[in-house]
Design an enzyme around this catalytic site. Sequence first.
Site: not given
Ligand code: AMP
Ligand code: GLC
Length: 455
Positions: A32, A86, A111, A174, A264, A340, A427, A438
Amino acid sequence: MWDELYFRALERVKGALPRIKGVLLAYNTNIDAIKYLNPQDLEDRIEKAGKEKVFRCSEELPEKIIEVPHLLGGILWSIKRGKAAELFVESRGVREYMKHWGWDELRMGGQVGIMANLLGGVYGIPVIAHVPQISKLQAELFKDGPIYVPKVENGVLKFVHPKEFSRDEESLTHYIYEFPRGFEVFGIKAPRENRFIGSADDYNPNLYIRSEFEENFEKIAEGVQLAIISGLQALTKENYTQPFEEIERHLEILNEKGIPVHLEFAFTPDETVRKKLVDILGKFTSVGLNEVELASVMDVMGEKKLAERLIAHDPVDPIAVVDAMIKLAEVTGIQRIHFHTYGYYIALTSYRGEYVKDSLLFAALAAATKAKLGDVRNLDDIGKALDVPVNEKAADIEDRLKKEFNLDNGIAVVNESQLSFVPTKIVAKPKSTVGIGDTISSSAFVSEFALRAAL
Ligand code: AMP
Ligand code: GLC
């Protein structure tokens, strides 16, 4: 109450993690290159590439990136909505453009790569990772620790740390364009921090599987207790058939050996692939997803209304979430669903135990650490996240679950299954957003099985 539960969960999980002796991680690993966007620079680039065309591309995402306005339009699409996206970068010219634009930081990506560094490099759990291309740079991004890739030498299968693989293959980069909440260009303001990804990568998007894995999968699986599968998200109806055959073969082997497998579920734009994923979900033990992903699954299951309810509110309506999780469990027979979202997590499991909730709490600490620092360096870092406040909006969510399902102390029984809820720590000014999902899913899945093994 939650502060105390967080503290206890961390202690329990720390004690239990050494019980997991091996995790298989397949299939996507990349580099990345993270660029923190600058508003003036982005405006200049948009003007230069043709503002009108870029704005048109920001209305609807193109299928892939063939020219610079697609890239800039994609970035603008994400900023406008505060949503992640993406796209595959097909054109060599745009790949050069991104390379010249540069980056602020190079990080482990994909991931598999992110989970390998966390589970192996931080939690000390031995992992075997699938890395489609091991360039020198890719190898250097792996942390030290029990992280292994299979290597065949004179017909003999060995497991070595990626740094010892010593064959310089391609770098799969990426480009991650991150923006904070309130980031503004041409009067367009980001409602939330997020990122847009352009992947200059001919391997991961096609789910390329290395010969070491294809030829030795049985032996590779012998050394692990758990498996996590990811990286199916960029497949399309044109190219998914062959990789899916191979994945199903891998799943059969893992199922035969009784190895629990987690999927995932990253956002999968192609509907045919998404349907196929739902079809084979019963072969997995566990799945991890966010609200957009859960809505996209409901959509292909014909549950359009439910899909809409999942993305209609902020914070996400927990009753819609539970309804969708129950549907998904009924249709697929999957035993564990971990949802989540920003502010809370819910797990629906066909089995019961406090340890499910403890693993979610531990995952939330790991996520807060990743958000704050961009990387989880060690278990002490995770301990420091105890100070991050619990999301205040989650109290209303908890109340609704109490009323609807008699949630007590974060746990309820719904249709014979256990529902576990935790409010998460948020945060306020995260360093970056990539890879938090992940971190959450792998921490929860692995720590849950570690706690179960300790019972
Ligand atoms: P994803 O969209 O699958 O990459 O997951 C993002 C997840 O990260 C969200 O569902 C939140 O639960 C968590 N997240 C995003 N921003 C924050 C933050 N500022 N602090 C803590 N958790 C976060
Ligand atoms: C996807 C993206 C990769 C990134 C990851 C994070 O796999 O291709 O660049 O690191 O998501 O969840």
